[in-house]
Design a protein around this motif. Structure first.
Motif, short mmCIF file in Angstrom:
data_model
loop_
_atom_site.label_atom_id
_atom_site.label_comp_id
_atom_site.label_asym_id
_atom_site.label_seq_id
_atom_site.Cartn_x
_atom_site.Cartn_y
_atom_site.Cartn_z
N PHE A 1 -12.26 -6.95 28.87
CA PHE A 1 -11.98 -5.53 29.03
C PHE A 1 -12.78 -5.02 30.22
O PHE A 1 -13.94 -5.40 30.43
N ASN A 2 -12.18 -4.15 31.00
CA ASN A 2 -12.88 -3.54 32.12
C ASN A 2 -13.47 -2.20 31.69
O ASN A 2 -12.74 -1.28 31.33
N ASN A 3 -14.79 -2.10 31.72
CA ASN A 3 -15.41 -0.81 31.40
C ASN A 3 -16.81 -0.75 32.00
O ASN A 3 -17.32 -1.73 32.55
N ASN A 4 -17.41 0.42 31.91
CA ASN A 4 -18.77 0.65 32.38
C ASN A 4 -19.71 0.78 31.20
O ASN A 4 -19.32 1.20 30.11
N SER A 5 -20.97 0.46 31.44
CA SER A 5 -22.01 0.65 30.43
C SER A 5 -23.31 0.97 31.14
O SER A 5 -23.53 0.55 32.28
N TRP A 6 -24.18 1.75 30.48
CA TRP A 6 -25.43 2.14 31.12
C TRP A 6 -26.47 2.53 30.08
O TRP A 6 -26.15 2.86 28.94
N THR A 7 -27.71 2.47 30.48
CA THR A 7 -28.82 2.96 29.67
C THR A 7 -29.48 4.11 30.43
O THR A 7 -29.65 4.03 31.65
N ASP A 8 -29.84 5.16 29.72
CA ASP A 8 -30.47 6.30 30.39
C ASP A 8 -31.90 5.98 30.81
O ASP A 8 -32.37 6.46 31.84
N GLU A 9 -32.59 5.16 30.02
CA GLU A 9 -33.94 4.71 30.36
C GLU A 9 -34.02 3.22 30.07
O GLU A 9 -34.17 2.82 28.91
N PRO A 10 -33.91 2.36 31.09
CA PRO A 10 -33.90 0.92 30.87
C PRO A 10 -35.31 0.33 30.68
O PRO A 10 -35.61 -0.76 31.18
N ARG B 1 -27.85 5.62 40.40
CA ARG B 1 -27.08 4.54 41.01
C ARG B 1 -25.85 4.19 40.16
O ARG B 1 -24.74 4.09 40.66
N MET B 2 -26.07 4.03 38.86
CA MET B 2 -24.96 3.65 37.99
C MET B 2 -23.96 4.80 37.81
O MET B 2 -22.76 4.56 37.68
N ARG B 3 -24.44 6.03 37.83
CA ARG B 3 -23.52 7.17 37.75
C ARG B 3 -22.58 7.16 38.95
O ARG B 3 -21.36 7.34 38.82
N GLY C 1 -27.26 -2.37 31.37
CA GLY C 1 -25.96 -1.72 31.55
C GLY C 1 -25.25 -2.28 32.77
O GLY C 1 -25.88 -2.67 33.75
N TRP C 2 -23.92 -2.31 32.70
CA TRP C 2 -23.13 -2.94 33.75
C TRP C 2 -22.07 -2.00 34.28
O TRP C 2 -21.66 -1.06 33.64
N ASN C 3 -21.62 -2.31 35.49
CA ASN C 3 -20.58 -1.54 36.15
C ASN C 3 -19.22 -2.20 35.94
O ASN C 3 -19.14 -3.43 35.81
N ASP C 4 -18.18 -1.41 35.91
CA ASP C 4 -16.82 -1.92 35.85
C ASP C 4 -16.64 -2.99 36.94
O ASP C 4 -16.82 -2.71 38.12
N PRO C 5 -16.29 -4.23 36.57
CA PRO C 5 -16.26 -5.30 37.57
C PRO C 5 -15.14 -5.18 38.59
O PRO C 5 -15.06 -6.03 39.48
N ILE C 6 -14.29 -4.17 38.52
CA ILE C 6 -13.23 -4.06 39.51
C ILE C 6 -13.80 -3.86 40.92
O ILE C 6 -13.15 -4.19 41.91
N ALA D 1 -36.37 -3.00 21.69
CA ALA D 1 -37.04 -1.84 22.26
C ALA D 1 -36.40 -0.52 21.84
O ALA D 1 -36.91 0.55 22.16
N GLY D 2 -35.28 -0.58 21.12
CA GLY D 2 -34.61 0.63 20.67
C GLY D 2 -33.97 1.41 21.80
O GLY D 2 -33.85 2.64 21.72
N ILE D 3 -33.55 0.71 22.84
CA ILE D 3 -32.93 1.37 24.00
C ILE D 3 -31.42 1.47 23.76
O ILE D 3 -30.74 0.47 23.52
N GLU D 4 -30.89 2.69 23.84
CA GLU D 4 -29.47 2.92 23.54
C GLU D 4 -28.59 2.51 24.70
O GLU D 4 -28.89 2.77 25.87
N LEU D 5 -27.49 1.85 24.37
CA LEU D 5 -26.50 1.45 25.36
C LEU D 5 -25.29 2.37 25.26
O LEU D 5 -24.70 2.52 24.20
N ASN D 6 -24.94 3.00 26.39
CA ASN D 6 -23.76 3.86 26.46
C ASN D 6 -22.61 3.07 27.07
O ASN D 6 -22.79 2.32 28.03
N GLN D 7 -21.39 3.28 26.53
CA GLN D 7 -20.22 2.62 27.09
C GLN D 7 -19.05 3.59 27.13
O GLN D 7 -18.88 4.41 26.23
N ASP D 8 -18.23 3.47 28.19
CA ASP D 8 -17.00 4.24 28.22
C ASP D 8 -15.84 3.36 27.74
O ASP D 8 -16.01 2.19 27.43
N LYS D 9 -14.66 3.96 27.64
CA LYS D 9 -13.50 3.23 27.14
C LYS D 9 -12.98 2.26 28.21
O LYS D 9 -12.98 2.58 29.40
#
Length: 410
Positions: A274-283, A341-343, A296-301, A174-182
């Motif tokens: 690795f523990n990190n967050n990921s999200w899509t602006d338009e899923p 919600r993810m923010r 996109g997923w939330n840091d599992p901590i 679908a060409g949906i971009e995935l954002n991830q933090d460190k």
């Protein structure tokens, strides 16, 4: 070419829950799952109270309870800067966050997946396992090409649902971009059995030295345990001695009850991430919508993967059942809600990681200061309500840099 209302790629918890929900509503759904047997991937076994409320709204709560879902009633936070007797004297009651919900719900991931997959079939969905998805076509004429048992098939649908996890083929198509933090730290987990000395109604977290733990009982002496440790020690628990070294790390002066965990027996693999967050602006895109980790997923901590997924399923199924036209515009409200919600959950996970999963002297002093200040100022712990009661349970001013600085004393 077979034709369906929904083709759902991924028969894990999100995909199977959505297939069951939509099949009950009369939709013609095809559920495709790559595995023949669900395995323990050391994630997705704790549902926060707000997630349990979503399970109830989907009509799946009794099913999970019958399958062995186990409620937790108390929470204790341990720390090397706290007296364990004082920590244990005032456990946090977990029925206080969502009316009618007695606390978080724990259930083993493989059993959870199989229970929902079977329910999808009983509800009328077509369920297929051992599937290799070869091609996903988004747009106005969605289709999926897959191989199963040496036979290749093409199926058309009104809508394709990507419930296929972090490496989602539906998201890519679908060409949906995935954002991830460190990544912030490492996060390992394992299932332990023969730990009957631990209070089966009590979850706990704690930090001491260079390790932070989380413990979530599942009943009958079984506990899902997790541990946070520094990125620089990524191979700390690698190799054949890893499980024993991991259990030894739970021997903490700040949490004497951890001896029951350390004396337990591994009942599954030890896996670390690795523990990190990921999200899509338009899923979503034309012909495709994403749910769960695919979106996109939330840091599992803070352990909210299942709660996020169940809310995704509930919102998407509500939208589909209430509309005749299943185009991309239908999911605009879902995208907006999920983005915020993810923010908010990224914000909360950042605070939790900073407090619990940093291990130098400055981090110890930060925790010492936090616990001391929180006795006089309960607002310092308000952010944790987002974990238990949901990110929409708190006002917007909680999720600001000023509040973060207030909590961390910086």
């Amino acid at each position: 070419m077979e034709d369906y209302d929904l083709v759902i790629i991924g028969g894990g918890i999100g995909g199977s829950a959505l297939a069951a929900t939509m099949a009950r509503a009369g939709a013609k759904a095809l559920l495709l799952e790559k595995s023949e047997v669900y395995e323990d991937h050391v994630r997705g076994e704790w549902i926060a109270p707000w997630g349990v409320a979503e399970v109830k709204r989907l009509g799946l709560y009794d099913l999970l309870r019958h399958a062995g879902g186990h409620h937790l009633a108390q929470h204790i936070t341990y720390d090397e800067t706290l007296d364990p007797a004082q920590a244990e004297a005032a456990p946090l009651p977990l029925d206080m966050f969502v009316p009618g919900i007695p606390g978080p719900l724990c259930i083993g991931h493989p059993k959870h997946c199989q229970t929902l997959f079977d329910e999808a079939g009983r509800a009328g969905a077509v369920t297929r396992r051992g599937v290799e998805v070869l091609k996903v076509t988004a747009g106005n004429a969605p289709s999926v090409t897959y191989r199963r048992g040496g036979e290749e098939r093409v199926v058309a649908a009104r809508l394709i649902v990507g419930a296929d996890g972090r490496a989602s083929s539906a998201r890519s198509a679908a060409g949906i971009e995935l954002n991830q933090d460190k990544p912030h730290h490492m996060f390992g987990g394992m299932l332990v059995e023969n730990a009957s000395g631990w209070n089966a109604d009590r979850q706990a977290i704690g930090t001491e030295g260079d390790f932070a733990f989380l413990a979530f009982p599942q009943g009958d002496g079984r506990i899902r345990i997790y541990g946070s440790y520094a990125l620089e020690e990524r191979r700390r628990f690698a190799g054949p001695d890893g499980p024993r070294l991991f259990l030894d790390a739970f021997k903490m002066n700040c949490s004497p009850e951890n001896r029951h965990i350390a004396e337990g027996r591994p009942a599954g693999p030890l896996l670390s991430y690795f523990n990190n967050n990921s999200w899509t602006d338009e899923p979503y895109a034309e012909g495709v919508v994403l749910i769960g980790d695919a979106a996109g997923w939330n840091d599992p901590i803070i352990g909210l993967g299942l709660s996020i997924t169940y809310r995704d399923v509930r919102i998407v199924s509500d939208l589909l059942r209430g509309a005749a036209l299943w185009n991309a515009d239908l999911f605009r409200a879902y995208g907006e809600e999920r983005r915020e919600r993810m923010r908010r959950l990224r914000f909360v996970a950042d605070i939790q990681s900073t407090l619990d999963a940093e291990f130098d002297e400055a981090a110890r002093e930060r925790r010492r200061s936090f616990f001391a200040r929180a006795k006089a100022d309960p607002s310092l712990q308000a952010y944790s309500f987002a974990v238990m009661a949901g990110p929409d349970s708190l006002p917007p001013e909680i999720f600001t840099p000023d509040y973060r600085a207030h909590v961390l004393g910086s």
